[in-house]
Every structure is written in structure tokens, then in C-alpha cells.
Design a protein around this motif. Sequence first.
Motif, short mmCIF file in Angstrom:
data_model
loop_
_atom_site.label_atom_id
_atom_site.label_comp_id
_atom_site.label_asym_id
_atom_site.label_seq_id
_atom_site.Cartn_x
_atom_site.Cartn_y
_atom_site.Cartn_z
N THR A 337 0.86 -0.91 0.08
CA THR A 337 -0.24 -0.02 -0.12
C THR A 337 0.69 1.35 0.09
O THR A 337 2.03 1.57 0.31
N LEU A 338 0.57 2.71 -0.10
CA LEU A 338 0.94 3.64 0.00
C LEU A 338 1.41 3.63 0.88
O LEU A 338 2.17 4.65 1.35
N ASP A 339 0.73 3.92 2.45
CA ASP A 339 1.23 4.15 3.29
C ASP A 339 1.92 3.34 4.04
O ASP A 339 3.18 3.87 4.59
N GLN A 340 2.24 2.08 2.81
CA GLN A 340 3.74 1.48 3.67
C GLN A 340 4.59 1.50 2.94
O GLN A 340 5.64 1.79 3.44
N MET A 341 4.27 2.04 1.87
CA MET A 341 5.67 2.79 0.59
C MET A 341 6.35 4.32 1.55
O MET A 341 7.38 4.17 1.74
N ALA A 342 5.58 4.68 1.95
CA ALA A 342 5.25 6.13 3.13
C ALA A 342 5.99 5.82 4.12
O ALA A 342 7.23 6.72 4.44
N THR A 343 5.82 5.07 4.86
CA THR A 343 6.77 4.60 6.34
C THR A 343 8.13 4.09 5.88
O THR A 343 8.81 4.66 6.48
N TRP A 344 8.06 3.47 5.15
CA TRP A 344 9.54 2.70 4.84
C TRP A 344 10.57 4.61 4.48
O TRP A 344 11.56 3.88 4.54
N GLN A 345 10.07 5.00 3.01
CA GLN A 345 10.85 5.80 2.67
C GLN A 345 10.66 6.55 3.55
O GLN A 345 12.30 7.23 3.72
N LYS A 346 10.02 7.07 4.70
CA LYS A 346 10.74 7.90 6.15
C LYS A 346 11.72 6.54 6.85
O LYS A 346 12.51 7.85 7.59
N HIS A 347 11.51 6.55 7.12
CA HIS A 347 12.89 5.61 7.40
C HIS A 347 13.79 5.09 6.61
O HIS A 347 14.93 3.98 6.96
N GLY A 348 14.43 5.37 5.93
CA GLY A 348 15.31 5.11 4.49
C GLY A 348 15.71 4.14 4.04
O GLY A 348 16.89 3.60 4.19
N PHE A 349 14.43 2.99 3.78
CA PHE A 349 14.71 1.59 2.59
C PHE A 349 15.39 2.09 1.74
O PHE A 349 15.78 1.06 0.92
N PHE A 350 14.72 2.74 1.32
CA PHE A 350 14.40 2.96 -0.87
C PHE A 350 16.31 3.49 -1.00
O PHE A 350 15.98 4.59 -0.05
N PHE A 351 16.62 3.20 -2.07
CA PHE A 351 17.79 4.18 -1.91
C PHE A 351 17.81 4.35 -3.94
O PHE A 351 16.71 3.60 -4.38
N PRO A 352 18.21 5.37 -4.63
CA PRO A 352 17.66 6.12 -5.68
C PRO A 352 18.27 4.39 -7.10
O PRO A 352 16.93 5.06 -7.85
N THR A 353 18.94 3.65 -6.67
CA THR A 353 18.48 2.57 -7.37
C THR A 353 17.96 1.77 -7.75
O THR A 353 18.02 0.72 -8.60
N LEU A 354 16.87 2.02 -6.85
CA LEU A 354 15.77 0.03 -6.47
C LEU A 354 15.13 0.74 -7.47
O LEU A 354 13.82 1.67 -7.72
#
Length: 387
Positions: A337-354
Motif C-alpha cells: 500500500t501507499l502508506d506502507q511505502m511512505a513509512t519505509w521511505q521515511k525510515h530510509g529503506f529505499f535507495f535511488p537505484t532500486l
Amino acid sequence: AFQAHSRGFGVNFRVWSCAVAGSFVGMPSDGGRLRLLNPLNIRFSQPRIAPHFRDGHLLGETAAAVQEQALDGDPGTDFSPQDSASGPPPYDSVLVPPFPSIRVISWRPKLRRPDGEVHRDAYGDPIMGQRAWFAIDNRRLHSVQAAAAKFWPRRCCVVVECIEEMPGEDAKELRKFRTTTEGRSVTIGIKPSDSKGWSWAQEVPPVMAACFSPASCQLHAEGFYAEDLWDAEAWAPTAHATAASREKDDELSPDNEPCGPTFLQMIKPTAAQKNGVGNLLGTFAHHVHGGYPLQPRAPCVAIGSVAPAVSQCQKSACPSSGWEYVDPKGKTQGPFTLDQMATWQKHGFFFPTLAMRCDPADKFVPFSVLWTPGVQPFTHLVLRYRL
């Protein structure tokens, strides 16, 4: 000195507790005993927990997945083992979480001030709190406490693993036992600045809280040793079997963490990404965004993809579900879900090349090219690249 606690039920379960240090040294064992225990009577051993499990599942959604079942032991026959409590257990139901049993240990904590410093007496010795059951798996405890609070005032129990010694290196584990509230509450957050306090009383439905005050209600007192608790296999065989099967699955997991097929801590730039064939995304950003300089955290090379063509790019509102990404092992994960992705982004899980997309009809493209300049990811608009 150390004091041995033996309850007269043989020598298989023996705990050596140090009243001053609040630590444990135990006899070797083949594993803890599975018992029934009210999760609301279990304390947090740590002062703060993350808002998600290591696989990315949020605490709230995990609590919602906890199921309530009836105790299915035979009430007409007391077949409890001799090293467990006798007679029917005082519970209305048993909770079955989507992860292995919580590991608990009977422990006396050091009393600590809010800043974590230990309270000491006039002789400089640590002041100890009352003995209680403390969880080693604090995030699991949060999930079952939140679920149990929703059923208040029904008396729920959960299958726990009563251990007699600290797992792993004792000193390392004991350093984590730093609760400042005697385990009655915990703060949730990655950093102290964005953490909020939580206790199970906050989860009680308002209509029930008005009639039954958790703060003033005396919970049923349970014993502080495994032989004082009810045997899980005898009184909740279905829940016991479920816990045993999930424990086996957990042992097969390389990261030994509950819930789900993926572990977000693995979403980090690999050596191949860091030493890639060039900053393709920087070139693409210059072409698409009119020279706006992206500042990725690592050299930008998409996983299994190349820079998408400009003509395929289309602005769209962020969909509420359907988000997927390709993990470093090349496996597609999701949808989320969008909420899950927003939470993970807030905590720095995603990097530019993913490699990521927001809809199965789209291409997987690098995370960095999904967003227009100045737009916070997962908040408003996303750039979509159709297949």
C-alpha cells in the motif's frame, strides 16, 4: 551472590538470578517450555522499538493479523504435566499471532530514570524492581498486547516460550534490557525525537475503557516460573501446534525475523550498484527534468533496467495500492500500500537505484526517476512509465 530458584518439580528448569545485576545465567537447555500467559502481564525489556518488523510489516497491521481462538483442551480432564499449573486456566480465549512464540524470561529489572540512568541506594547499589515476565521479542509483544486490548475485558492468553537463560551473548542481550518504566510501556520510533509513548491501555475500545479502567484494574496474577503457568499443549493444542510450526519456519529463515517473504534491511546498494557502469540516472534527469540535478545516495544504475524513454513518462496521482519493487536478489516484492511505502521511505529503506513501479501495467524503473523535482516521494504525484 547468585540465588538458585528451584520449585520442587525436578531439575530440568532452574534459573539463577542475580538480584544486583538483574542478569541471568542458566543451566543448558534444549529450548524453553511453551506455556500460556496473559500478554498484558508481560513487560517490555527495551525502552524503544521500531514501528515495523525487519521484513517491513508495520506493528499495527501485524496486530490486526492476530486471531482469537477458543481454548480447545479437554476441560473434563486435567492432564497437565507435573511441571506446570494444575486445573483449568483462567482465560477466555487464546491469541494466535502470525509469528513464532514470544520468548519471555522471569526477571527483576534495575529501576531507571527517564534518561536511562540507574536508581541507586545510599550504598551505591542498583535499586531493583519487582519480578515479572519480560519479553525478549518486544515488537511481537506490542502486536499481541494491542490485539488483547481490543478484546478487553475478555481474558486472553498467548503461547509463550519461557526461557531460562539469555540467548546469544549474555552481555550483549543484557545491554538491551534498559526499560525506564519497568516494562509497563514503550516508545515507538526510529529516533528519540520522533518516538511516541505507547501502552496497551491506549488500545482498549472507548466504550470498554469507560466501564473498565485498565489503569486501575488488577489483572489476574500469574506465577513467575514456568511451572506456575499452564501448559500450552494441554490446554490450547491448536495454538500450540501453530506456534510450533511457525517456530520451525522461523528457524529456516536466514534472518530469523517474523512475518513475510522479504527483509527490507536487504534493500541497500550492492557493490555492483556502487561500482556500476555510470550515472545513467543523472544523464536521464538532465534530459527529462530540464537539467534539475538529482542527488542520489549512490551511483544510479537500475536493477535489470535501463533509463526509460521520455515519451513513456506520465504524471499520475500516487495510487493507494499496487506498489512493487525488485529486491537485490532480483525477486519482485509486493504489492504494498501507499502508506506502507511512505513509512519505509521515511525510515530510509529505499535507495535511488532500486527498481520500483506503482502498477503492474508499468515498467520497473529506478526509484529516483519516479518523482518530479521538489515532490516528496509517496505523497502526491508519481511518474509512471507504461510497458
